[in-house]
Design an enzyme around this catalytic site. Structure first.
Site: not given
Length: 298
Positions: A97, A173, A242
């Site tokens: 990711t 994503k 993040k």
């Protein structure tokens, strides 16, 4: 002839993913910065490489499952030079990711060195990875996607193709992880309101998960939030921060405001500042409990 592939990154997600590739009959050469994490795979027949670059061979395939953009960039362009080791015509299947921009930049770097990058980030926690139930988003050159399809099918039952633009799967994503975080916040606020109203939030979330919110996110995270089960963490709060940062970066690049993402970022920062960094990312729900003057239910 059984295909030989490389695998870099044997964390909570990468280890079961690699194990499923072994079970499917692929010959694996694996690398992880903490070498001991490869032991379960070596015991099953995998070969352990001394360096990340050693998992690759010209024209081969390497799967990576790394924590962040910096780790991926170092793998591709650093001293291990994955882009060069795979040339000519090798494929890097990036399942991390990371930022769509980083993926596009590294895909261009691969191309300039004679190799190819395919993005294939996944939805699913470690238990889904172990059960081969990952939902996989994929984007990149069509011929490369066709070549890696059997590898992806060994890790999940559903593959969703988002076209030739290699960064597209990463856009999907980060959008999906933003939506999951928004659901965590919504459940946290609802639980705080129900607790202060004398209603059992566990019973209510169970009802919601079976009816109007009958979806994996509510079914999986609802009990964690209702009962305050934030350990052991399968996806820690800093990783959630993040991913929200990635969503905000993508939004800025697209000139698409995401005010809820900004609020969620503050929730993550606040939770980490309160010493909750080792909790599961669903613990952002505690922010609503804090605001309502409630003590942690765990």
């Amino acid at each position: 002839m059984t295909q030989k592939i490389g695998f870099v990154g044997l964390g909570a997600m990468g280890l079961p993913m690699a194990a499923n590739l072994l079970a499917a009959g692929f010959h694996l050469t694996v690398y992880n910065r903490t070498a001991s994490k490869a032991e379960p795979l070596v015991a099953k027949g995998a070969h352990r490489a001394a360096r990340a670059g050693d998992v690759a061979h010209p024209g081969g395939v390497v799967v990576s499952m790394l924590a962040d953009d910096a780790s991926l960039e170092a793998l591709v362009t650093g001293e291990d030079a994955l882009a060069e080791h795979l040339a000519p015509d090798g494929i890097h299947l990036s399942m991390s990711t990371v930022s769509p921009a980083t993926t596009r930049e590294l895909a261009a770097y691969h191309a300039s060195h004679g190799s190819v990058m395919v993005a294939a980030p996944v939805f699913g926690r470690p238990n889904a990875a172990q059960a081969k139930q990952l939902r996989i988003c994929v984007s990149g050159p069509a011929d490369a996607k066709a070549k890696v399809k059997p590898i992806l099918e060994a890790m999940g039952p559903e593959i969703f193709d988002f076209g030739d633009n290699v960064g597209a799967a990463n856009v999907v994503k980060v959008a999906g992880n933003f939506m999951i975080a928004a659901a965590l916040e919504a459940m946290g606020e609802a639980v705080a309101m129900m607790r202060k109203s004398g209603v059992d939030p566990a019973a209510a979330l169970d009802m919601f998960a079976k009816t109007i919110f009958a979806a994996p996110v509510y079914q999986g995270y609802g009990p964690l939030i209702a009962y305050g089960r934030f350990t052991p963490a399968e996806f820690r709060l800093p990783l959630g921060l993040k991913d929200i940062d990635l969503a905000l970066q993508a939004a800025t690049a697209a000139n698409a405001p995401m005010p809820m993402a900004s609020m969620l970022r503050d929730r993550f920062v606040s939770a980490i500042a309160k010493g909750r960094a080792d909790l599961d990312w669903s613990a952002i729900a505690l922010g609503a409990a804090d605001d309502a003057g409630l003590k942690e239910s765990r």
